[in-house]
Design an enzyme around this catalytic site. Structure first.
Site, PDB file in Angstrom:
ATOM      1  N   HIS A 256      40.121  33.574  48.144  1.00  0.00           N
ATOM      2  CA  HIS A 256      41.120  33.551  47.659  1.00  0.00           C
ATOM      3  C   HIS A 256      39.972  34.773  46.440  1.00  0.00           C
ATOM      4  CE1 HIS A 256      41.724  30.946  44.047  1.00  0.00           C
ATOM      5  NE2 HIS A 256      42.307  31.201  44.408  1.00  0.00           N
ATOM      6  N   LYS A 343      44.359  36.396  29.396  1.00  0.00           N
ATOM      7  CA  LYS A 343      45.060  36.972  28.118  1.00  0.00           C
ATOM      8  C   LYS A 343      43.639  37.182  27.279  1.00  0.00           C
ATOM      9  CE  LYS A 343      49.295  33.844  28.298  1.00  0.00           C
ATOM     10  NZ  LYS A 343      49.663  32.754  27.681  1.00  0.00           N
ATOM     11  N   HIS A 500      47.965  27.801  44.953  1.00  0.00           N
ATOM     12  CA  HIS A 500      47.518  26.982  44.055  1.00  0.00           C
ATOM     13  C   HIS A 500      47.482  25.102  44.593  1.00  0.00           C
ATOM     14  CE1 HIS A 500      45.552  30.625  43.129  1.00  0.00           C
ATOM     15  NE2 HIS A 500      44.498  30.241  42.666  1.00  0.00           N
ATOM     16  N   GLU A 503      43.677  21.961  41.925  1.00  0.00           N
ATOM     17  CA  GLU A 503      42.178  22.169  41.417  1.00  0.00           C
ATOM     18  C   GLU A 503      42.608  21.309  40.062  1.00  0.00           C
ATOM     19  OE1 GLU A 503      41.452  26.386  39.348  1.00  0.00           O
ATOM     20  OE2 GLU A 503      43.294  25.791  39.784  1.00  0.00           O
ATOM     21  N   HIS A 522      41.089  25.919  46.531  1.00  0.00           N
ATOM     22  CA  HIS A 522      41.476  24.810  45.936  1.00  0.00           C
ATOM     23  C   HIS A 522      41.028  23.435  46.336  1.00  0.00           C
ATOM     24  CE1 HIS A 522      40.498  27.384  42.200  1.00  0.00           C
ATOM     25  NE2 HIS A 522      41.207  28.445  42.061  1.00  0.00           N
ATOM     26  N   ASP A 577      37.613  33.805  43.857  1.00  0.00           N
ATOM     27  CA  ASP A 577      38.783  33.427  42.509  1.00  0.00           C
ATOM     28  C   ASP A 577      38.905  34.351  41.619  1.00  0.00           C
ATOM     29  OD1 ASP A 577      40.541  32.015  41.481  1.00  0.00           O
ATOM     30  OD2 ASP A 577      39.818  30.253  40.554  1.00  0.00           O
ATOM     31  N   LEU A 580      35.217  38.318  38.091  1.00  0.00           N
ATOM     32  CA  LEU A 580      35.080  39.084  36.443  1.00  0.00           C
ATOM     33  C   LEU A 580      34.115  38.222  35.597  1.00  0.00           C
ATOM     34  CD1 LEU A 580      35.505  41.772  34.754  1.00  0.00           C
ATOM     35  CD2 LEU A 580      37.672  40.806  34.817  1.00  0.00           C
ATOM     36  N   GLN A 581      35.438  36.748  36.106  1.00  0.00           N
ATOM     37  CA  GLN A 581      34.415  35.834  34.929  1.00  0.00           C
ATOM     38  C   GLN A 581      33.038  35.273  35.388  1.00  0.00           C
ATOM     39  OE1 GLN A 581      38.794  33.641  33.704  1.00  0.00           O
ATOM     40  NE2 GLN A 581      39.504  35.548  33.485  1.00  0.00           N
TER      41      GLN A 581
END
Length: 682
Positions: A256, A343, A500, A503, A522, A577, A580-581
């Protein structure tokens, strides 16, 4: 007690030894090598010793023996089950039958699997009198990875199928001169879905099922802890006898990971710097009524390539929040903005390549995967990616009926006639399934706040609010089921449904997925519903969990139920998941394993078992799984294990299968006891 182990062939010897049946010829060859070159003497003698040790060991069922903990349980149809146990087991059995019926319509077929599985079928089973065959022999050379070329897929001619959307679900018919009456593929109706949903809601609500399930899950967890305590040394000893294999080189699949965030921050930064150096005149934005090149954007921001850093490119970890997050620090209860296409309003430079509405988004998409924006990478078999597109649960300004048609009409048409869109046909050859993602914490419209309440059809939906979760699950499932049946008849690959789920939001999301989903992502909300969690265990539904992602948004890491799920025997795997974050290293998946191993004290056997689960959960084709896990990977328990590939001791897999069969046997005995009392033994 001592364990007789069938030592697997040594991969190190694959390039050293010939696979001769005559043992004497092997000895002669090795002696000749020693006479020819004295420098090979030590190596040849060592190879001879290892070869003889393999030949002396016959594979027996004793290799699966382990120290067991027996709990005396009532057995037989006339066993003394109390009324609550009989009621709970009867409802659980009915729920399992429901899932089996719904999953039968979701045909998942690999065109090459059936033929290869017949060739790979074992002659003997260790559960039926033990092996009678010859021991495994070392291979001559390393196995070559299977090849995959989506553009080499056959393009069959157009068929005589016709399709049309009826109340939001596509119906497929076959019109031919020999068959005047059209034969339609069967898909359950929406009324059947909500009827079964109502029953499952009763099953998972507090009562006898919840009490029984909670007790059984606790027993499973404690049994696993006892198993590890009694058999840990034996499992580790088996692992140490396997040369070459360890946790680092067993196959692991990120089950995922989102395409739009599959790189880490440093990787994205290097990409932007490279584009600025090589393609400064590339148009990447439209601002103030004119198109802007990458160099002009940097000039407007008063930045140079030297000035660019992770912080100036965009605060992708700003205040512990994903980009563009406007909620205060510490509020981890929202996932809508993270799932809404990134965003990244605060990411001045990175936003050029992350926001889907920008002109640069397609550039990084071409580098990561030759696919439309926002697919989710499900598995990577070097160098062949398998994609799983996301279907948003938000139609925006589009009507729901139009949205369903826009998604599925091209898929049915290209399945009927691949020549109508050869590019889409080739792309679908790399797609393994469909996801469905949005913020689950958003409550459904008040008019449809009951999970089993049937809403209107997509054409009749007039509410401005988003439909309930179960609504999306049914219509995506129904159309995918019809599409899969058509593609199976056409000899094409099929798609799984892996939404998903769990979660955030209500546990009823997981209830609907129990019926229609093949696997889920999740699933942390299962911890709130023991009855549903036990059903997911019995059905062995794959759950791709991302503890670091949950820690960022919804649930602290030390409260994540992953370790408990794993101990209880649920089919779980680790995934990233959004690297990048969430991640900071070059290997985000290894970062997930590393953190989990440190926090939950996972052993090497545990990590290898989780890695094996990830390959089984992935959408890799049959030949890839066979290559990564062994010839009989599709079999249950130790029969399907090849420790040379998985590094998982057969003891562990045999224990898992024994516990599952015992739980199912208890339910069957209780159901038979109830049927026997009524004179209609099941």
């Amino acid at each position: 007690p001592s364990v007789i182990l069938m030592a697997p062939p040594n991969p190190i010897l694959e390039e050293e030894q010939a696979d001769d049946q005559d043992k004497g010829s092997d000895v002669s060859a090795l002696r000749a090598a020693v006479d020819k070159d004295a420098s090979l003497k030590v190596q040849a003698l060592r190879s001879l010793q290892r070869r003889n040790s393999f030949a002396d060991l016959q594979p027996t069922s004793e290799q699966y023996d382990y120290t067991r903990v027996h709990i005396d349980q009532p057995s037989g149809a006339d066993a003394g089950f109390d009324a609550d146990t009989i009621k709970a087991c009867t409802m659980l059995d009915k729920a399992m039958s429901m899932r089996k019926r719904w999953q039968a319509y979701m045909v998942i077929a690999d065109p090459e699997e059936a033929a290869q599985a017949r060739l790979d079928s074992p002659v003997n089973s260790p559960r039926k009198g033990g092996f009678q065959g010859t021991p495994l022999e070392p291979r001559r050379q390393r196995k070559r990875s299977p090849e995959f070329n989506p553009f080499a897929l056959p393009c069959p001619p157009a068929s005589n199928h016709t399709f049309r959307a009826v109340d939001g679900v596509y119906e497929v018919s076959t019109n031919s001169p020999s068959n005047a009456a059209a034969s339609k593929f069967n898909v359950p109706s929406v009324s059947e879905f909500y009827r079964d949903m109502a029953f499952l809601t009763q099953v998972t609500s507090p009562g006898s099922v919840t009490t029984y399930s909670y007790k059984r899950l606790q027993v499973l967890e404690e049994r696993f802890n006892l198993h590890v305590m009694l058999n840990n040394e034996r499992e580790q000893a088996v692992q140490k006898q396997v040369p070459h294999r360890d946790f680092y080189n067993v196959r692991k699949v990120d089950t995922h990971v989102h395409h739009s965030a599959c790189m880490n921050q440093k990787h994205l930064l290097r990409f932007i710097k490279s584009k600025l150096k090589k393609d400064p005149n590339e148009i990447v934005a439209f601002r103030d009524g004119r198109f802007m090149t990458l160099a002009e954007v940097f000039a407007s921001l008063h930045l140079t390539s030297y000035d660019l850093s992770v912080d100036t490119a965009g605060d992708l970890h700003q205040d512990g929040q994903p980009p563009g997050r406007t909620v205060p620090r510490g509020n981890h209860k929202r996932g809508d903005q993270r799932h809404g296409g990134f965003k990244v309003s605060t990411c001045r430079v990175a936003g050029l390549y992350l926001r889907p509405e920008t002109l640069g988004m397609g550039q990084i998409g071409k580098v990561v995967l030759c696919a439309p924006p926002r697919p989710s990478l499900r598995a990577v078999a070097d160098p062949d990616p398998a994609a799983l597109p996301h279907l948003p649960q938000d139609g925006g300004d589009h009507k729901l009926n139009d949205m369903v048609n826009n998604i599925f009409a091209p898929l049915f048409e290209v399945t009927r006639d691949p020549a109508s869109n050869p590019q889409l046909h080739a792309f679908l050859g790399t797609v393994v399934g469909f996801d469905c993602v949005d913020d689950e914490s958003i409550a459904p419209p008040e008019a449809f706040d009951q999970p089993h309440q049937q809403p209107p059809t997509p054409a009749e939906w007039t509410h401005t609010a988003n439909p309930p979760y179960s609504y999306w699950m049914y219509y995506l499932y129904a159309n995918l089921a019809a599409l899969n049946q058509l593609r199976t008849e056409r000899g094409m690959n099929t798609f799984e449904f892996r939404p998903h789920s769990g979660e955030a939001g209500d546990v009823d999301h997981l209830t609907s997925c129990f019926l229609v989903a093949n696997k889920i992502n999740h699933g942390i909300q299962l911890r709130k519903a023991p009855g549903l969690q036990y059903l997911y265990y019995l059905a062995q539904i794959g759950i791709a969990m991302s503890p670091l992602s949950n820690n960022k948004l919804f649930l602290d890491y030390n409260r994540n139920p992953f370790r408990k799920y794993f101990a209880q025997g649920l089919n779980v795997s680790l995934s990233t998941d959004d690297p990048l974050q969430l991640h900071v290293t070059k290997e985000p998946l290894m970062e997930e394993y590393s953190v989990a191993a440190q926090v939950w004290k996972l052993s090497s056997v545990d990590q290898c078992e989780i890695a094996r689960n990830s390959v089984l959960q992935s959408g890799l084709e049959y030949r890839f799984k066979r290559h990564f896990l062994g010839r009989h990977f599709q079999l249950k328990g130790a029969q399907g294990n090849d420790i040379r590939q998985t590094n998982v001791p057969s003891i562990r897999l045999e224990y898992r299968l024994d516990q599952l069969l015992e739980e199912m046997a208890m339910i069957r005995d209780a159901v038979n006891a109830a049927a026997n009392k009524q004179g209609t033994r099941k």
